[in-house]
Write a protein that holds these residues in place. Structure first.
Motif, PDB file in Angstrom:
ATOM      1  N   ALA A  99      40.324  40.844  61.751  1.00 24.90           N
ATOM      2  CA  ALA A  99      40.178  41.970  60.831  1.00 24.90           C
ATOM      3  C   ALA A  99      41.506  42.298  60.167  1.00 24.90           C
ATOM      4  O   ALA A  99      41.540  42.763  59.024  1.00 24.90           O
ATOM      5  N   VAL A 100      42.610  42.031  60.872  1.00 23.28           N
ATOM      6  CA  VAL A 100      43.948  42.257  60.309  1.00 23.28           C
ATOM      7  C   VAL A 100      44.142  41.401  59.062  1.00 23.28           C
ATOM      8  O   VAL A 100      44.610  41.884  58.025  1.00 23.28           O
ATOM      9  N   ARG A 101      43.761  40.128  59.170  1.00 24.04           N
ATOM     10  CA  ARG A 101      43.902  39.231  58.024  1.00 24.04           C
ATOM     11  C   ARG A 101      43.030  39.684  56.864  1.00 24.04           C
ATOM     12  O   ARG A 101      43.484  39.727  55.719  1.00 24.04           O
ATOM     13  N   LEU A 102      41.778  40.003  57.144  1.00 25.75           N
ATOM     14  CA  LEU A 102      40.859  40.384  56.064  1.00 25.75           C
ATOM     15  C   LEU A 102      41.347  41.639  55.349  1.00 25.75           C
ATOM     16  O   LEU A 102      41.274  41.732  54.120  1.00 25.75           O
ATOM     17  N   ALA A 103      41.851  42.614  56.126  1.00 24.70           N
ATOM     18  CA  ALA A 103      42.365  43.849  55.517  1.00 24.70           C
ATOM     19  C   ALA A 103      43.602  43.569  54.670  1.00 24.70           C
ATOM     20  O   ALA A 103      43.770  44.136  53.576  1.00 24.70           O
ATOM     21  N   ALA A 104      44.479  42.684  55.171  1.00 24.16           N
ATOM     22  CA  ALA A 104      45.687  42.348  54.417  1.00 24.16           C
ATOM     23  C   ALA A 104      45.333  41.637  53.111  1.00 24.16           C
ATOM     24  O   ALA A 104      45.938  41.905  52.060  1.00 24.16           O
ATOM     25  N   GLU A 105      44.359  40.739  53.160  1.00 26.01           N
ATOM     26  CA  GLU A 105      43.953  40.036  51.940  1.00 26.01           C
ATOM     27  C   GLU A 105      43.365  41.010  50.919  1.00 26.01           C
ATOM     28  O   GLU A 105      43.643  40.906  49.717  1.00 26.01           O
ATOM     29  N   LYS A 106      42.585  41.967  51.395  1.00 28.39           N
ATOM     30  CA  LYS A 106      42.015  42.961  50.480  1.00 28.39           C
ATOM     31  C   LYS A 106      43.117  43.802  49.842  1.00 28.39           C
ATOM     32  O   LYS A 106      43.083  44.089  48.634  1.00 28.39           O
ATOM     33  N   GLU A 107      44.112  44.189  50.645  1.00 26.51           N
ATOM     34  CA  GLU A 107      45.229  44.977  50.104  1.00 26.51           C
ATOM     35  C   GLU A 107      45.984  44.175  49.046  1.00 26.51           C
ATOM     36  O   GLU A 107      46.387  44.723  48.002  1.00 26.51           O
ATOM     37  N   LEU A 108      46.159  42.889  49.283  1.00 26.12           N
ATOM     38  CA  LEU A 108      46.864  42.044  48.319  1.00 26.12           C
ATOM     39  C   LEU A 108      46.047  41.851  47.046  1.00 26.12           C
ATOM     40  O   LEU A 108      46.596  41.828  45.943  1.00 26.12           O
ATOM     41  N   VAL A 109      44.748  41.688  47.191  1.00 26.58           N
ATOM     42  CA  VAL A 109      43.871  41.568  46.018  1.00 26.58           C
ATOM     43  C   VAL A 109      44.001  42.808  45.141  1.00 26.58           C
ATOM     44  O   VAL A 109      44.088  42.706  43.908  1.00 26.58           O
ATOM     45  N   ASP A 110      44.028  43.961  45.773  1.00 20.04           N
ATOM     46  CA  ASP A 110      44.084  45.216  45.015  1.00 20.04           C
ATOM     47  C   ASP A 110      45.475  45.525  44.483  1.00 20.04           C
ATOM     48  O   ASP A 110      45.628  46.093  43.401  1.00 20.04           O
ATOM     49  N   GLY A 111      46.522  45.138  45.239  1.00 22.08           N
ATOM     50  CA  GLY A 111      47.871  45.576  44.905  1.00 22.08           C
ATOM     51  C   GLY A 111      48.721  44.605  44.104  1.00 22.08           C
ATOM     52  O   GLY A 111      49.751  44.996  43.561  1.00 22.08           O
ATOM     53  N   SER A 112      48.305  43.354  44.018  1.00 20.18           N
ATOM     54  CA  SER A 112      49.104  42.355  43.298  1.00 20.18           C
ATOM     55  C   SER A 112      48.807  42.398  41.807  1.00 20.18           C
ATOM     56  O   SER A 112      47.677  42.662  41.391  1.00 20.18           O
ATOM     57  N   GLN A 113      49.820  42.102  41.018  1.00 15.09           N
ATOM     58  CA  GLN A 113      49.634  42.077  39.564  1.00 15.09           C
ATOM     59  C   GLN A 113      48.926  40.789  39.103  1.00 15.09           C
ATOM     60  O   GLN A 113      48.262  40.782  38.078  1.00 15.09           O
ATOM     61  N   ARG A 114      49.062  39.724  39.875  1.00 16.43           N
ATOM     62  CA  ARG A 114      48.413  38.474  39.509  1.00 16.43           C
ATOM     63  C   ARG A 114      48.024  37.729  40.789  1.00 16.43           C
ATOM     64  O   ARG A 114      48.782  37.679  41.750  1.00 16.43           O
ATOM     65  N   ILE A 115      46.819  37.168  40.775  1.00 18.52           N
ATOM     66  CA  ILE A 115      46.358  36.284  41.851  1.00 18.52           C
ATOM     67  C   ILE A 115      46.220  34.893  41.248  1.00 18.52           C
ATOM     68  O   ILE A 115      45.530  34.710  40.248  1.00 18.52           O
ATOM     69  N   VAL A 116      46.906  33.933  41.847  1.00 14.59           N
ATOM     70  CA  VAL A 116      46.795  32.545  41.413  1.00 14.59           C
ATOM     71  C   VAL A 116      45.908  31.813  42.404  1.00 14.59           C
ATOM     72  O   VAL A 116      46.118  31.897  43.616  1.00 14.59           O
ATOM     73  N   CYS A 117      44.882  31.140  41.906  1.00 19.07           N
ATOM     74  CA  CYS A 117      44.054  30.319  42.786  1.00 19.07           C
ATOM     75  C   CYS A 117      43.917  28.931  42.171  1.00 19.07           C
ATOM     76  O   CYS A 117      44.126  28.741  40.977  1.00 19.07           O
ATOM     77  N   ALA A 118      43.540  27.967  43.014  1.00 22.71           N
ATOM     78  CA  ALA A 118      43.617  26.574  42.599  1.00 22.71           C
ATOM     79  C   ALA A 118      42.352  26.050  41.946  1.00 22.71           C
ATOM     80  O   ALA A 118      42.399  25.015  41.273  1.00 22.71           O
ATOM     81  N   THR A 119      41.216  26.728  42.144  1.00 26.82           N
ATOM     82  CA  THR A 119      39.961  26.245  41.578  1.00 26.82           C
ATOM     83  C   THR A 119      39.122  27.419  41.077  1.00 26.82           C
ATOM     84  O   THR A 119      39.265  28.551  41.552  1.00 26.82           O
ATOM     85  N   SER A 120      38.220  27.130  40.164  1.00 22.47           N
ATOM     86  CA  SER A 120      37.311  28.167  39.662  1.00 22.47           C
ATOM     87  C   SER A 120      36.366  28.702  40.740  1.00 22.47           C
ATOM     88  O   SER A 120      36.102  29.912  40.776  1.00 22.47           O
ATOM     89  N   PRO A 121      35.831  27.853  41.641  1.00 25.35           N
ATOM     90  CA  PRO A 121      35.001  28.396  42.724  1.00 25.35           C
ATOM     91  C   PRO A 121      35.748  29.403  43.601  1.00 25.35           C
ATOM     92  O   PRO A 121      35.162  30.391  44.047  1.00 25.35           O
ATOM     93  N   GLU A 122      37.035  29.167  43.840  1.00 19.89           N
ATOM     94  CA  GLU A 122      37.802  30.130  44.636  1.00 19.89           C
ATOM     95  C   GLU A 122      37.926  31.460  43.889  1.00 19.89           C
ATOM     96  O   GLU A 122      37.854  32.530  44.496  1.00 19.89           O
ATOM     97  N   LYS A 123      38.101  31.392  42.585  1.00 21.38           N
ATOM     98  CA  LYS A 123      38.148  32.627  41.799  1.00 21.38           C
ATOM     99  C   LYS A 123      36.848  33.404  41.954  1.00 21.38           C
ATOM    100  O   LYS A 123      36.860  34.636  42.169  1.00 21.38           O
ATOM    101  N   ALA A 124      35.722  32.718  41.872  1.00 24.54           N
ATOM    102  CA  ALA A 124      34.429  33.372  42.022  1.00 24.54           C
ATOM    103  C   ALA A 124      34.285  34.019  43.401  1.00 24.54           C
ATOM    104  O   ALA A 124      33.733  35.121  43.536  1.00 24.54           O
ATOM    105  N   GLU A 125      34.808  33.355  44.438  1.00 21.77           N
ATOM    106  CA  GLU A 125      34.724  33.903  45.793  1.00 21.77           C
ATOM    107  C   GLU A 125      35.630  35.123  45.952  1.00 21.77           C
ATOM    108  O   GLU A 125      35.285  36.060  46.679  1.00 21.77           O
ATOM    109  N   LEU A 126      36.773  35.130  45.297  1.00 20.76           N
ATOM    110  CA  LEU A 126      37.640  36.309  45.336  1.00 20.76           C
ATOM    111  C   LEU A 126      36.945  37.522  44.735  1.00 20.76           C
ATOM    112  O   LEU A 126      37.064  38.641  45.248  1.00 20.76           O
ATOM    113  N   VAL A 127      36.221  37.298  43.669  1.00 24.14           N
ATOM    114  CA  VAL A 127      35.482  38.388  43.039  1.00 24.14           C
ATOM    115  C   VAL A 127      34.323  38.836  43.930  1.00 24.14           C
ATOM    116  O   VAL A 127      34.107  40.031  44.166  1.00 24.14           O
TER     117      VAL A 127
END
Length: 409
Positions: free
Chosen positions: A154-182
């Motif tokens: 749960a620590v990891r999942l919470a940290a990832e959510k905080e980064l998704v919300d707080g970062s100015q840019r998220i770089v991902c390597a594939t379009s499917p990963e972008k869809a999963e982030l959303v």
């Protein structure tokens, strides 16, 4: 040439200079090392902050032009697992502050890799008043939906959510990963950029197969190659079972490259499986191999195989294709974007052993394809081109920051 940037990168849990194929070193290490090298060639300055893990390492290393790798002590200077490192992050932050006192004023942005690094990188970006970009490399929420591997915390999942919300840019390597982030994290699609990983096309290139095999002491039979960490996520047990299904049809051998002292139990289990299946003579576990020698193995092989349940990208696919060796892969990472059945490899729907065996048989039985034609399929992924795309992302982040500052002035 664009203006010279100063970038603070964080790769805390895994040093970019580490030996590939060991417990926590793999594609992300290659990514950080190669991207920083190319950014340095473009004239940008990159400081990579990582946790000190080997007492033989200097605190500051200079692996390439305009690039520093800075080892920050956080807990014992030894190898340790990711969650153990998490407990030492407060210590990392304190020692990082002592080392970088005054440096924050000279950085233009922070680029963090993986959630552990992002937790620290986001803090320093706020402290220094500069933008933060993050690349996750893998996502905990996706891994928790897989049928193998331990549940992510749960620590990891919470940290990832905080980064998704707080970062100015998220770089991902594939379009499917972008869809999963959303879908899984509620990320804003307009702040996610898709930039693929790259491959060193100077290192990974076609060589004479006979000479490669002679250099490695390999014979004339068909060779199937696996390169990667030895862990359940990679589907190696299914690959071993596929080899038992192939044996009546072919004399092919499977070479498995990867693993260290932390994976010996899993290697022993897999070796026991080969004995039980009666194929111990057809599967060989070689341990870690220096990256500089990997092109020999790719060129010696008839096919490389990726049997993973999940990959965020999978550099092995690009490396093999750049060497002119076809790839059999599950539909993970970059595979659907670059592999064309019958041209440079074969895609299988999943890593069911029968699917893997059928796909391997099809590639091994197919007419040989010109290595240079296979190589052509990945030349656009050369690291120099990828670095320029990341450079454009950095410039867009900074331009957005400047517009925001003007609007609030």
């Amino acid at each position: 040439m664009s203006s010279r940037l100063s970038i603070a990168m964080f790769s805390i849990h895994s040093c970019p200079l580490g030996q590939l194929g060991t417990r926590d070193t793999g594609g992300m290490n290659v990514y950080v090392r190669e991207l920083s090298r190319e950014l340095g060639r473009l004239g940008h300055c990159v400081d990579i902050y990582t946790r000190a893990h080997d007492p033989r390492d200097a605190q500051v290393d200079h692996p390439s032009e305009n690039v520093r790798v800075i080892h920050i002590q956080a807990g014992p200077v030894e190898d340790m697992g990711k969650m153990a490192q998490y407990e030492h992050l407060p210590n990392f932050i304190l020692n990082m502050e002592a080392f970088s006192q005054g440096d924050g004023d000279r950085y233009d942005l922070v680029h963090s890799h993986y959630w552990l690094s992002g937790s620290v990188g986001l803090r320093f970006a706020h402290q220094w008043g500069i933008p933060h970009a993050v690349m996750f490399h893998t996502l905990g929420a996706i891994k928790n939906h897989l049928p193998v591997g331990e549940a992510e915390s749960a620590v990891r999942l919470a940290a990832e959510k905080e980064l998704v919300d707080g970062s100015q840019r998220i770089v991902c390597a594939t379009s499917p990963e972008k869809a999963e982030l959303v879908r899984l994290y509620g990320a804003q699609a307009d702040k996610i950029s898709v930039v693929p990983c790259g491959v060193d096309t100077d290192l990974f290139k076609p060589q004479d197969r006979i000479e490669a095999r002679r250099s490695l002491g390999l014979g004339d039979g068909k060779i199937i190659l696996f390169i990667g960490r030895i862990e359940a996520l990679k589907g190696i047990d299914n690959l071993v079972q596929a080899m038992s299904l192939l044996k009546p049809q072919t004399d092919a051998r499977l070479l498995v490259i990867g693993g260290d002292e932390h994976s010996q139990a899993e290697v022993s289990r897999l070796e026991d499986m080969t004995r039980q299946l009666g194929i111990s003579d057809a599967v060989e576990f070689l341990g870690t191999v220096a990256q500089s020698r990997l092109p020999l193995y790719y060129n010696a092989a008839d096919v490389s195989v990726v049997a993973s349940y999940y990959e965020s990208f999978c550099l092995v696919i690009l490396e093999s294709l750049a060497c002119g060796t076809p790839v059999l892969s599950t539909k993970v990472g970059v595979a659907p974007a670059v592999i064309r059945d019958g041209q440079n490899g074969c895609l299988v729907s999943d890593n069911n052993p029968q699917n893997l065996a059928d796909g391997l048989a099809a590639v091994l039985d197919s007419e040989s394809v010109d290595a240079q034609l296979i190589r052509q399929s990945v030349l656009e992924y050369d690291w120099s081109a990828i670095a320029r795309k990341i450079e454009i992302e950095y410039q867009a982040i900074l331009a957005s920051k400047n517009l925001t500052q003007k609007a609030t002035a």
